[in-house]
Design a protein around this motif. Structure first.
Motif, mmCIF file in Angstrom:
data_model
loop_
_atom_site.group_PDB
_atom_site.id
_atom_site.type_symbol
_atom_site.label_atom_id
_atom_site.label_comp_id
_atom_site.label_asym_id
_atom_site.label_seq_id
_atom_site.Cartn_x
_atom_site.Cartn_y
_atom_site.Cartn_z
ATOM 1 N N LYS A 195 3.523 20.623 2.867
ATOM 2 C CA LYS A 195 3.899 21.540 3.953
ATOM 3 C C LYS A 195 2.815 22.602 4.140
ATOM 4 C CE LYS A 195 7.563 24.108 6.117
ATOM 5 N NZ LYS A 195 8.975 24.433 6.222
ATOM 6 N N ARG A 196 2.320 23.121 3.017
ATOM 7 C CA ARG A 196 1.238 24.117 3.102
ATOM 8 C C ARG A 196 -0.015 23.518 3.734
ATOM 9 N NH1 ARG A 196 3.341 26.544 -1.422
ATOM 10 N NH2 ARG A 196 2.407 25.042 -2.845
ATOM 11 N N ALA A 197 -0.328 22.288 3.325
ATOM 12 C CA ALA A 197 -1.537 21.636 3.856
ATOM 13 C C ALA A 197 -1.398 21.379 5.360
ATOM 14 C CB ALA A 197 -1.794 20.320 3.116
ATOM 15 N N LEU A 198 -0.191 20.970 5.784
ATOM 16 C CA LEU A 198 0.054 20.729 7.209
ATOM 17 C C LEU A 198 -0.075 22.029 8.004
ATOM 18 C CD1 LEU A 198 3.159 18.371 6.874
ATOM 19 C CD2 LEU A 198 0.975 17.721 7.935
ATOM 20 N N THR A 199 0.503 23.113 7.440
ATOM 21 C CA THR A 199 0.464 24.397 8.132
ATOM 22 C C THR A 199 -0.971 24.909 8.238
ATOM 23 O OG1 THR A 199 2.657 24.851 7.198
ATOM 24 C CG2 THR A 199 1.487 26.710 8.184
ATOM 25 N N ALA A 200 -1.724 24.760 7.141
ATOM 26 C CA ALA A 200 -3.120 25.213 7.146
ATOM 27 C C ALA A 200 -3.954 24.406 8.141
ATOM 28 C CB ALA A 200 -3.712 25.099 5.740
ATOM 29 N N ARG A 235 0.849 -1.188 0.000
ATOM 30 C CA ARG A 235 0.000 0.000 0.000
ATOM 31 C C ARG A 235 0.890 1.246 0.000
ATOM 32 N NH1 ARG A 235 -2.707 2.003 4.839
ATOM 33 N NH2 ARG A 235 -4.174 3.608 4.198
ATOM 34 N N LYS A 236 0.551 2.175 -0.914
ATOM 35 C CA LYS A 236 1.348 3.406 -0.977
ATOM 36 C C LYS A 236 1.112 4.278 0.254
ATOM 37 C CE LYS A 236 2.122 4.657 -5.814
ATOM 38 N NZ LYS A 236 1.756 5.630 -6.835
ATOM 39 N N PRO A 237 2.171 4.934 0.758
ATOM 40 C CA PRO A 237 1.924 5.892 1.849
ATOM 41 C C PRO A 237 0.952 6.960 1.339
ATOM 42 C CG PRO A 237 4.287 5.655 1.413
ATOM 43 C CD PRO A 237 3.554 4.932 0.321
ATOM 44 N N ARG A 238 0.041 7.361 2.207
ATOM 45 C CA ARG A 238 -0.995 8.290 1.761
ATOM 46 C C ARG A 238 -0.440 9.653 1.358
ATOM 47 N NH1 ARG A 238 -4.610 7.692 6.890
ATOM 48 N NH2 ARG A 238 -2.511 7.285 7.653
ATOM 49 N N ARG A 239 0.747 10.025 1.905
ATOM 50 C CA ARG A 239 1.250 11.359 1.599
ATOM 51 C C ARG A 239 1.753 11.508 0.165
ATOM 52 N NH1 ARG A 239 6.938 11.009 2.476
ATOM 53 N NH2 ARG A 239 7.418 9.281 3.854
ATOM 54 N N ASP A 240 1.822 10.395 -0.576
ATOM 55 C CA ASP A 240 2.175 10.494 -1.996
ATOM 56 C C ASP A 240 1.166 11.342 -2.774
ATOM 57 O OD1 ASP A 240 4.322 9.040 -1.413
ATOM 58 O OD2 ASP A 240 3.955 7.419 -2.824
ATOM 59 N N ARG A 241 0.001 11.535 -2.184
ATOM 60 C CA ARG A 241 -0.989 12.374 -2.847
ATOM 61 C C ARG A 241 -0.530 13.835 -2.940
ATOM 62 N NH1 ARG A 241 -5.851 12.962 -0.168
ATOM 63 N NH2 ARG A 241 -5.062 11.978 1.723
ATOM 64 N N TYR A 242 0.412 14.222 -2.102
ATOM 65 C CA TYR A 242 0.854 15.621 -2.069
ATOM 66 C C TYR A 242 2.222 15.796 -2.715
ATOM 67 C CZ TYR A 242 -2.764 16.750 1.370
ATOM 68 O OH TYR A 242 -3.936 16.971 2.012
ATOM 69 N N HIS A 243 2.409 16.896 -3.468
ATOM 70 C CA HIS A 243 3.764 17.320 -3.781
ATOM 71 C C HIS A 243 4.380 17.853 -2.505
ATOM 72 C CE1 HIS A 243 3.662 16.851 -8.105
ATOM 73 N NE2 HIS A 243 2.429 17.362 -8.092
ATOM 74 N N HIS A 244 5.724 17.928 -2.462
ATOM 75 C CA HIS A 244 6.409 18.303 -1.232
ATOM 76 C C HIS A 244 5.916 19.636 -0.663
ATOM 77 C CE1 HIS A 244 9.819 17.930 1.541
ATOM 78 N NE2 HIS A 244 9.869 19.246 1.471
ATOM 79 N N GLY A 245 5.942 20.690 -1.467
ATOM 80 C CA GLY A 245 5.543 22.016 -0.992
ATOM 81 C C GLY A 245 4.074 22.070 -0.612
ATOM 82 N N ASP A 246 3.271 21.366 -1.385
ATOM 83 C CA ASP A 246 1.840 21.334 -1.109
ATOM 84 C C ASP A 246 1.547 20.707 0.250
ATOM 85 O OD1 ASP A 246 1.442 22.446 -3.538
ATOM 86 O OD2 ASP A 246 0.783 20.604 -4.539
#
Lengths: 204, 204
Positions: free
Chosen positions: A15-20, A2-13
């Protein structure tokens, strides 16, 4: 596998999503509720994902605080620009400062001590904090007249006192130490407290 | 069968021992470090022992805060008694307030918002908080002259402003928001800030 779920995000995206997500959680439940686990859960990524973007929880908290200070400074600059120079501008800055704190009470608690134990480890947040009280200082300097060393000391004392006053009022309002109902509401009380202080200053 | 370790304490003694351990832990490591587990460990009793004496961790925190406010009020009353009436007494109260906060920074953080989410659930602590700022209010009333309703409002505003000022200064000093070294130390800065405020008041 199973792929790690965070593969859905680009790196910068990510970080932005985590901060938001952290900001939303902060505003809703306060600095005490922030954890990497809770933030990862909010956006559906693995619990270890935040570690790829923030050295520590305190590093993330300092980022949120720095953003808060920049927003406060922007709000103060806008308030200063909208008011006439002199007492009116000082009163507007005081009202804007307390208004900002009460609009974002949990962010403000983070900006002033809840959740960050050592500011010296976060120079960007510390610098943003100092910058956020500059509009008050500049307005005082403009109107008390910065024309000599003795005057510079007087302006510094007045700027520190003004910051103490609006910070103290914000903090006491946020933690509900003041009975607002019997004092005509928080805006009316803020206006009276700020006016009393401004009236006592040696304004030219 | 092994006796529970807390049998070493009489009921009241254990509560006192738990409270003393919590206070020591608080002053050393801050409100964030307080847990029933940590306190029980400090005095070598079972982890469940605190639950026999405090409804919750926040109940214990509120007790510590209430004690803190009583100590602050005692300190303020002593400072008022030792100073001559008028500006000198107001300045002495300001210096004493900030001095108390800086002598007990972690206790002061607890007294003002770190670790207690809802003061209304702890009326004894809330009442002790309000009583702690009464010496400043009484000194202002004595010297501004409480002789009519309009005057009462002015005294209330001045008392709120004075509390905001010393609370704000204490909080900004505790979280190291102010550069003390370049301002001649915290006592000198406190004296200047308090003097500026007192000088601006309409004292008779």
């Amino acid at each position: 596998m199973r792929k790690p779920r965070r593969d859905r995000y680009h790196h910068g995206d990510l970080k932005r999503a985590l901060t938001a997500a952290a900001r939303a959680l902060l505003e809703r439940d306060g600095p005490e509720a922030i954890s990497f686990r809770a933030i990862a859960r909010e956006i559906g990524v693995s619990q270890t994902a935040p570690y790829n973007h923030f050295q520590s929880k305190e590093d993330l908290m300092a980022t949120l605080a720095a953003v808060g200070f920049c927003e406060l400074e922007a709000s103060q600059l806008a308030a200063a620009a909208a008011a006439r120079p002199g007492r009116e501008r000082l009163a507007a800055l005081g009202a804007d400062y307390v208004g900002f704190a009460l609009k974002h009470p949990q962010l403000y608690r983070l900006m002033f001590g809840v959740g960050i134990s050592d500011w010296s480890a976060h120079p960007h947040a510390r610098d943003a904090k100092r910058a956020s009280c500059r509009p008050i200082r500049d307005t005082l300097a403009e109107h008390l007249g910065d024309d000599g060393n003795a005057r510079t000391d007087a302006i510094d004392t007045a700027a520190v006192a003004a910051w103490c006053l609006v910070h103290g009022l914000s903090a006491l309002l946020i933690d509900k130490s003041l009975d607002i109902a019997k004092r005509g509401g928080q805006r009316a009380l803020t206006d009276r407290v700020v006016s009393l202080f401004v009236a006592g200053l040696d304004l030219r």
